[in-house]
Design a protein around this motif. Structure first.
Motif, PDB file in Angstrom:
ATOM      1  N   MET A   1      66.363  50.871  64.185  1.00 57.82           N
ATOM      2  CA  MET A   1      65.563  50.622  62.977  1.00 57.82           C
ATOM      3  C   MET A   1      64.094  50.687  63.334  1.00 57.82           C
ATOM      4  O   MET A   1      63.677  50.174  64.358  1.00 57.82           O
ATOM      5  CB  MET A   1      65.889  49.251  62.405  1.00 57.82           C
ATOM      6  N   ASN A   2      63.322  51.284  62.503  1.00 57.33           N
ATOM      7  CA  ASN A   2      61.899  51.398  62.756  1.00 57.33           C
ATOM      8  C   ASN A   2      61.225  50.066  62.535  1.00 57.33           C
ATOM      9  O   ASN A   2      61.368  49.442  61.494  1.00 57.33           O
ATOM     10  CB  ASN A   2      61.299  52.454  61.823  1.00 57.33           C
ATOM     11  N   VAL A   3      60.476  49.585  63.555  1.00 56.44           N
ATOM     12  CA  VAL A   3      59.850  48.268  63.463  1.00 56.44           C
ATOM     13  C   VAL A   3      58.825  48.229  62.351  1.00 56.44           C
ATOM     14  O   VAL A   3      58.735  47.284  61.581  1.00 56.44           O
ATOM     15  CB  VAL A   3      59.194  47.899  64.814  1.00 56.44           C
ATOM     16  N   GLY A   4      58.021  49.285  62.240  1.00 54.42           N
ATOM     17  CA  GLY A   4      56.940  49.270  61.269  1.00 54.42           C
ATOM     18  C   GLY A   4      57.414  49.195  59.843  1.00 54.42           C
ATOM     19  O   GLY A   4      56.739  48.636  58.976  1.00 54.42           O
ATOM     20  N   THR A   5      58.607  49.718  59.532  1.00 55.16           N
ATOM     21  CA  THR A   5      59.083  49.722  58.155  1.00 55.16           C
ATOM     22  C   THR A   5      60.005  48.566  57.848  1.00 55.16           C
ATOM     23  O   THR A   5      60.422  48.401  56.718  1.00 55.16           O
ATOM     24  CB  THR A   5      59.842  51.031  57.876  1.00 55.16           C
ATOM     25  N   SER A   6      60.344  47.763  58.869  1.00 60.37           N
ATOM     26  CA  SER A   6      61.343  46.715  58.635  1.00 60.37           C
ATOM     27  C   SER A   6      60.768  45.324  58.676  1.00 60.37           C
ATOM     28  O   SER A   6      61.493  44.360  58.557  1.00 60.37           O
ATOM     29  CB  SER A   6      62.449  46.819  59.692  1.00 60.37           C
ATOM     30  N   ARG A   7      59.471  45.173  58.826  1.00 61.53           N
ATOM     31  CA  ARG A   7      58.904  43.844  58.986  1.00 61.53           C
ATOM     32  C   ARG A   7      59.144  42.974  57.767  1.00 61.53           C
ATOM     33  O   ARG A   7      59.501  41.809  57.878  1.00 61.53           O
ATOM     34  CB  ARG A   7      57.406  43.933  59.274  1.00 61.53           C
ATOM     35  N   ALA A   8      58.958  43.502  56.570  1.00 61.92           N
ATOM     36  CA  ALA A   8      59.174  42.712  55.369  1.00 61.92           C
ATOM     37  C   ALA A   8      60.645  42.427  55.147  1.00 61.92           C
ATOM     38  O   ALA A   8      61.009  41.415  54.569  1.00 61.92           O
ATOM     39  CB  ALA A   8      58.594  43.446  54.162  1.00 61.92           C
TER      40      ALA A   8
ATOM     41  N   ARG B   1      59.379  31.891  73.756  1.00 64.24           N
ATOM     42  CA  ARG B   1      57.985  32.115  73.367  1.00 64.24           C
ATOM     43  C   ARG B   1      57.896  32.970  72.104  1.00 64.24           C
ATOM     44  O   ARG B   1      57.115  32.671  71.198  1.00 64.24           O
ATOM     45  CB  ARG B   1      57.254  32.805  74.519  1.00 64.24           C
ATOM     46  N   ALA B   2      58.715  34.004  72.033  1.00 65.00           N
ATOM     47  CA  ALA B   2      58.670  34.901  70.871  1.00 65.00           C
ATOM     48  C   ALA B   2      59.031  34.170  69.584  1.00 65.00           C
ATOM     49  O   ALA B   2      58.345  34.299  68.562  1.00 65.00           O
ATOM     50  CB  ALA B   2      59.616  36.085  71.096  1.00 65.00           C
ATOM     51  N   VAL B   3      60.093  33.371  69.620  1.00 63.23           N
ATOM     52  CA  VAL B   3      60.527  32.716  68.395  1.00 63.23           C
ATOM     53  C   VAL B   3      59.583  31.578  68.018  1.00 63.23           C
ATOM     54  O   VAL B   3      59.363  31.299  66.825  1.00 63.23           O
ATOM     55  CB  VAL B   3      61.987  32.222  68.523  1.00 63.23           C
ATOM     56  N   LEU B   4      58.974  30.930  69.002  1.00 62.98           N
ATOM     57  CA  LEU B   4      58.015  29.871  68.681  1.00 62.98           C
ATOM     58  C   LEU B   4      56.755  30.460  68.059  1.00 62.98           C
ATOM     59  O   LEU B   4      56.214  29.905  67.095  1.00 62.98           O
ATOM     60  CB  LEU B   4      57.665  29.073  69.936  1.00 62.98           C
TER      61      LEU B   4
ATOM     62  N   ALA C   1      52.136  38.670  67.909  1.00 62.36           N
ATOM     63  CA  ALA C   1      52.916  37.972  68.932  1.00 62.36           C
ATOM     64  C   ALA C   1      53.141  38.876  70.140  1.00 62.36           C
ATOM     65  O   ALA C   1      53.045  38.422  71.283  1.00 62.36           O
ATOM     66  CB  ALA C   1      54.250  37.522  68.350  1.00 62.36           C
ATOM     67  N   ALA C   2      53.429  40.151  69.893  1.00 61.36           N
ATOM     68  CA  ALA C   2      53.630  41.082  71.007  1.00 61.36           C
ATOM     69  C   ALA C   2      52.374  41.215  71.845  1.00 61.36           C
ATOM     70  O   ALA C   2      52.427  41.221  73.079  1.00 61.36           O
ATOM     71  CB  ALA C   2      54.050  42.445  70.461  1.00 61.36           C
TER      72      ALA C   2
ATOM     73  N   ALA D   1      59.957  45.336  72.261  1.00 61.59           N
ATOM     74  CA  ALA D   1      60.455  44.284  73.154  1.00 61.59           C
ATOM     75  C   ALA D   1      60.327  42.920  72.494  1.00 61.59           C
ATOM     76  O   ALA D   1      61.235  42.084  72.574  1.00 61.59           O
ATOM     77  CB  ALA D   1      59.688  44.316  74.468  1.00 61.59           C
ATOM     78  N   ALA D   2      59.192  42.682  71.826  1.00 60.97           N
ATOM     79  CA  ALA D   2      58.996  41.403  71.144  1.00 60.97           C
ATOM     80  C   ALA D   2      60.021  41.226  70.029  1.00 60.97           C
ATOM     81  O   ALA D   2      60.564  40.133  69.838  1.00 60.97           O
ATOM     82  CB  ALA D   2      57.584  41.332  70.572  1.00 60.97           C
ATOM     83  N   ARG D   3      60.285  42.296  69.297  1.00 62.63           N
ATOM     84  CA  ARG D   3      61.266  42.224  68.208  1.00 62.63           C
ATOM     85  C   ARG D   3      62.658  41.918  68.742  1.00 62.63           C
ATOM     86  O   ARG D   3      63.394  41.102  68.178  1.00 62.63           O
ATOM     87  CB  ARG D   3      61.275  43.544  67.446  1.00 62.63           C
ATOM     88  N   SER D   4      63.030  42.554  69.869  1.00 64.12           N
ATOM     89  CA  SER D   4      64.339  42.297  70.468  1.00 64.12           C
ATOM     90  C   SER D   4      64.456  40.839  70.903  1.00 64.12           C
ATOM     91  O   SER D   4      65.478  40.178  70.654  1.00 64.12           O
ATOM     92  CB  SER D   4      64.545  43.230  71.666  1.00 64.12           C
TER      93      SER D   4
END
Length: 244
Positions: free
Chosen positions: A1-8, A138-141, A153-154, A163-166
């Motif tokens: 999935m493309n990160v840029g289009t899935s943030r919302a 750290r990522a989830v906090l 966050a990344a 990597a941050a999304r994963s």
């Protein structure tokens, strides 16, 4: 999935501005007047951020003593590199990154007594958070607790957005498995935990500045002493070689 289009779609977008980390530029600029002295600006940053940062690091690690140590270390670094901090768009985030880096450093596990000090959890969601690998914690906090967007966050974690999304999605999945009742609401729960007012008693800002300055003096003196000792040793060796 493309990160840029899935943030919302998957909840990775930043929250409204009221829930984000607050930039200290207005505090440090005195409403457009001449910038305050460095000491006053540092004290304002410390008063604004230190208490909440201790609370965050305590949530991140479960170790209260390590939280105090990490925050004090971060502010020592901030005073030593103050021009760099004031040039940053978000000085509070600069200090936070230093505190998190120190708190999650792997060498803490080799400290005497540290392995025997079991992390203390506030509740089931916090316990699930502490079971995660450090960078997923750290990522989830950052994203769910502080409301930072994925790309901010990344950048703070010095990781790629993918990597941050994963890390974030694996962390959310783990918390959902460990605390089924919190599935879908863990972000609000973590945000509430971060938002609790800390009652920690902290050192005064001026004492933190003095300790940082003393550390710089000690390091500078040690560097000069080491250089002088090396120069003397080289001179002695050269003289002995010449005599022989």
């Amino acid at each position: 999935m493309n990160v840029g289009t899935s943030r919302a779609e998957d909840g990775l977008a930043e929250r409204p501005a009221t829930q984000r980390a607050v930039s200290l530029l207005p505090l440090l600029s005195l409403h457009g007047a001449e910038p305050p002295p460095p000491e006053a600006a540092f004290d304002a940053l410390y008063a604004h951020s230190a208490g909440s940062l201790v609370h965050q690091v305590c949530l991140l690690t479960g170790h209260r003593r390590l939280a105090f140590e990490s925050v004090e270390w971060a502010f020592h670094r901030a005073w030593e590199r103050w021009p760099e901090v004031t040039a940053d768009p978000d000085p509070a985030a600069w200090v936070r990154a230093q505190a998190y880096d120190h708190a999650l450093a792997p060498w803490h596990r080799f400290r005497p007594g540290f392995r025997r000090a079991h992390p203390s959890a506030v509740d089931a969601v916090h316990q699930a958070l502490l079971e995660l690998p450090p960078q997923r914690r750290r990522a989830v906090l950052l994203c769910d607790g502080l409301g930072l967007g994925l790309f901010r966050a990344a950048a703070e974690m010095e990781a790629t957005p993918s990597a941050a999304r994963s890390r974030l999605l694996h962390a959310r999945a783990h918390i959902g498995r460990r605390v089924p009742t919190a599935e879908g609401t863990a972000d609000r729960h973590l945000s509430a935990l971060v938002g609790h007012v800390s009652t920690a008693t902290l050192p005064r800002a001026d004492s933190v500045r003095r300790a940082s300055e003393q550390r710089i003096r000690v390091l500078t003196t040690a560097a000069f002493a080491a250089t002088a000792g090396l120069a003397c040793l080289v001179t002695v060796v050269a003289a002995v070689a010449s005599w022989r």
